[in-house]
Design a protein around this motif. Sequence first.
Motif, PDB file in Angstrom:
ATOM      1  N   VAL A   1       1.029  -1.077  -0.182  1.00 32.57           N
ATOM      2  CA  VAL A   1      -0.009  -0.115  -0.204  1.00 32.57           C
ATOM      3  C   VAL A   1       0.837   1.467  -0.088  1.00 32.57           C
ATOM      4  CG1 VAL A   1      -1.659   1.388   1.135  1.00 32.57           C
ATOM      5  CG2 VAL A   1      -2.020  -1.103   0.963  1.00 32.57           C
ATOM      6  N   HIS A   2       1.947   1.204   0.775  1.00 34.91           N
ATOM      7  CA  HIS A   2       2.854   2.549   0.922  1.00 34.91           C
ATOM      8  C   HIS A   2       3.628   2.652  -0.318  1.00 34.91           C
ATOM      9  CE1 HIS A   2       4.790   5.912   2.655  1.00 34.91           C
ATOM     10  NE2 HIS A   2       5.847   5.267   2.622  1.00 34.91           N
ATOM     11  N   THR A   3       4.140   1.755  -1.000  1.00 35.90           N
ATOM     12  CA  THR A   3       4.936   1.855  -2.067  1.00 35.90           C
ATOM     13  C   THR A   3       4.146   1.902  -3.535  1.00 35.90           C
ATOM     14  OG1 THR A   3       5.196  -0.689  -2.333  1.00 35.90           O
ATOM     15  CG2 THR A   3       6.936   0.567  -1.001  1.00 35.90           C
ATOM     16  N   SER A   4       3.001   1.690  -3.475  1.00 41.68           N
ATOM     17  CA  SER A   4       2.270   2.023  -4.816  1.00 41.68           C
ATOM     18  C   SER A   4       1.689   3.288  -5.123  1.00 41.68           C
ATOM     19  CB  SER A   4       0.972   0.961  -4.545  1.00 41.68           C
ATOM     20  OG  SER A   4       1.369  -0.490  -4.460  1.00 41.68           O
ATOM     21  N   ASP A   5       1.802   3.646  -6.204  1.00 39.48           N
ATOM     22  CA  ASP A   5       1.426   5.145  -6.679  1.00 39.48           C
ATOM     23  C   ASP A   5       0.025   4.961  -7.367  1.00 39.48           C
ATOM     24  OD1 ASP A   5       3.563   6.273  -5.621  1.00 39.48           O
ATOM     25  OD2 ASP A   5       4.629   6.086  -7.498  1.00 39.48           O
ATOM     26  N   TRP A   6      -0.390   3.669  -7.537  1.00 38.70           N
ATOM     27  CA  TRP A   6      -1.506   3.443  -8.233  1.00 38.70           C
ATOM     28  C   TRP A   6      -2.307   2.054  -8.028  1.00 38.70           C
ATOM     29  CZ3 TRP A   6      -1.811  -0.555 -11.415  1.00 38.70           C
ATOM     30  CH2 TRP A   6      -0.666  -0.854 -11.993  1.00 38.70           C
ATOM     31  N   GLY A   7      -3.608   2.133  -8.073  1.00 42.83           N
ATOM     32  CA  GLY A   7      -4.315   0.718  -7.926  1.00 42.83           C
ATOM     33  C   GLY A   7      -5.467   0.609  -8.798  1.00 42.83           C
ATOM     34  N   SER A   8      -6.067  -0.450  -8.738  1.00 40.75           N
ATOM     35  CA  SER A   8      -7.315  -0.633  -9.421  1.00 40.75           C
ATOM     36  C   SER A   8      -8.215  -0.739  -8.654  1.00 40.75           C
ATOM     37  CB  SER A   8      -7.092  -2.136 -10.468  1.00 40.75           C
ATOM     38  OG  SER A   8      -8.440  -2.178 -11.041  1.00 40.75           O
ATOM     39  N   ILE A   9      -9.498   0.150  -8.926  1.00 37.24           N
ATOM     40  CA  ILE A   9     -10.540   0.090  -8.181  1.00 37.24           C
ATOM     41  C   ILE A   9     -12.028  -0.395  -8.912  1.00 37.24           C
ATOM     42  CG2 ILE A   9     -11.308   2.373  -8.727  1.00 37.24           C
ATOM     43  CD1 ILE A   9     -12.349   2.815  -5.613  1.00 37.24           C
TER      44      ILE A   9
ATOM     45  N   SER B   1      -7.031  -2.903  -5.633  1.00 34.84           N
ATOM     46  CA  SER B   1      -6.133  -3.945  -5.817  1.00 34.84           C
ATOM     47  C   SER B   1      -4.769  -2.956  -6.038  1.00 34.84           C
ATOM     48  CB  SER B   1      -6.228  -5.016  -6.919  1.00 34.84           C
ATOM     49  OG  SER B   1      -7.507  -5.594  -6.787  1.00 34.84           O
ATOM     50  N   MET B   2      -3.784  -3.557  -5.297  1.00 40.41           N
ATOM     51  CA  MET B   2      -2.542  -3.204  -5.628  1.00 40.41           C
ATOM     52  C   MET B   2      -1.340  -4.127  -6.008  1.00 40.41           C
ATOM     53  SD  MET B   2      -2.794  -0.028  -2.962  1.00 40.41           S
ATOM     54  CE  MET B   2      -4.070  -0.590  -2.155  1.00 40.41           C
ATOM     55  N   THR B   3      -0.428  -4.180  -6.541  1.00 36.57           N
ATOM     56  CA  THR B   3       0.649  -5.190  -6.832  1.00 36.57           C
ATOM     57  C   THR B   3       2.071  -4.786  -6.831  1.00 36.57           C
ATOM     58  OG1 THR B   3       1.362  -6.609  -8.734  1.00 36.57           O
ATOM     59  CG2 THR B   3       0.033  -4.796  -9.403  1.00 36.57           C
ATOM     60  N   GLU B   4       2.739  -5.663  -6.540  1.00 37.04           N
ATOM     61  CA  GLU B   4       4.336  -5.267  -6.740  1.00 37.04           C
ATOM     62  C   GLU B   4       4.799  -4.988  -8.012  1.00 37.04           C
ATOM     63  OE1 GLU B   4       6.191  -7.256  -2.480  1.00 37.04           O
ATOM     64  OE2 GLU B   4       6.067  -8.462  -4.365  1.00 37.04           O
ATOM     65  N   ALA B   5       4.022  -5.550  -8.960  1.00 32.65           N
ATOM     66  CA  ALA B   5       4.311  -5.618 -10.482  1.00 32.65           C
ATOM     67  C   ALA B   5       4.656  -4.166 -10.938  1.00 32.65           C
ATOM     68  CB  ALA B   5       3.317  -6.330 -11.206  1.00 32.65           C
ATOM     69  N   GLN B   6       4.119  -3.313 -10.226  1.00 29.89           N
ATOM     70  CA  GLN B   6       4.293  -1.688 -10.738  1.00 29.89           C
ATOM     71  C   GLN B   6       5.488  -1.206 -10.161  1.00 29.89           C
ATOM     72  OE1 GLN B   6       2.407   1.470  -8.444  1.00 29.89           O
ATOM     73  NE2 GLN B   6       1.030  -0.054  -7.812  1.00 29.89           N
ATOM     74  N   SER B   7       6.353  -1.903  -9.507  1.00 33.42           N
ATOM     75  CA  SER B   7       7.631  -1.690  -9.371  1.00 33.42           C
ATOM     76  C   SER B   7       8.570  -2.552 -10.225  1.00 33.42           C
ATOM     77  CB  SER B   7       7.933  -1.877  -7.772  1.00 33.42           C
ATOM     78  OG  SER B   7       8.147  -3.222  -7.475  1.00 33.42           O
ATOM     79  N   ASP B   8       9.943  -2.453  -9.966  1.00 34.15           N
ATOM     80  CA  ASP B   8      10.817  -3.531 -10.768  1.00 34.15           C
ATOM     81  C   ASP B   8      11.183  -4.613 -10.090  1.00 34.15           C
ATOM     82  OD1 ASP B   8      12.510  -2.403  -8.814  1.00 34.15           O
ATOM     83  OD2 ASP B   8      14.017  -1.789 -10.355  1.00 34.15           O
TER      84      ASP B   8
END
Length: 244
Positions: free
Chosen positions: A85-93, A148-155
């Motif tokens: 949650v903290h490292t995500s800049d975006w998510g799917s609602i 929803s948020m995912t680690e896939a948005q980082s590298d």
Amino acid sequence: MSKVAEAEGYGKLEEPHYETKAAVAKRTKCIFIICYLLVTLGFAVVFMSLCWGRRGVHVASGAHKTYWPDPPPHDQVAKVARYIVHTSDWGSIATFSMAPMIEGFPFANILSLSDGPIEVSTGIPYMYLTPMDLTSHDLQNDSRASLSMTEAQSDYCHKNNYDPESPLCARILITGHIVKVEEGSAEEAFAKNALFSRHPEMSEWPQGHEWFFAKMSINHIYVLDYFGGAAVVDVKEYFEAEPF
């Protein structure tokens, strides 16, 4: 001087040797090439040292790039949830659509998010909405939503060759209600700083669109970060955990 010495060449003055312009130019060119290669090699060594010395992952959002520590161990699911949650800049609602052609169907949209500035994590996903958006239309009728948020948005997943759907590429699913943040409150000021500090472009969005700050009031949390199915995270335990 004896004749023997003279015969052997002692005492003779050699003729001075002068380089041709072509030879001088060739030697200068070689020196330049060697210096260029040495400088380039130096820059490459410095760059690679910086890259190897930088640990963790980075998230890029627009022109904004943020570096974060590596994720917590997968068995610390509350910590993993806070980390994502903290490292995500975006998510799917996902909301219940009010659009005439798809009324009642689940409707997914992408939102820019922040649970606080880089140095502060609250665990509360804040968002910047406009009544003109379809998601806002849905929420006016039914405030229930899934985020929803995912680690896939980082590298992180890319560096480890994890597919976005792999359980090793952790994701979080939060369900609850979207609540408008009270105007003029201290929380609104915090939400504004949380979002604008990590999404600078927001400050330039058209004011005529009647933007407002909202947040997810969390009811349930699911984390999938390893094989064996999603784990349920207690909401109280979630807020007591730290992301790092």
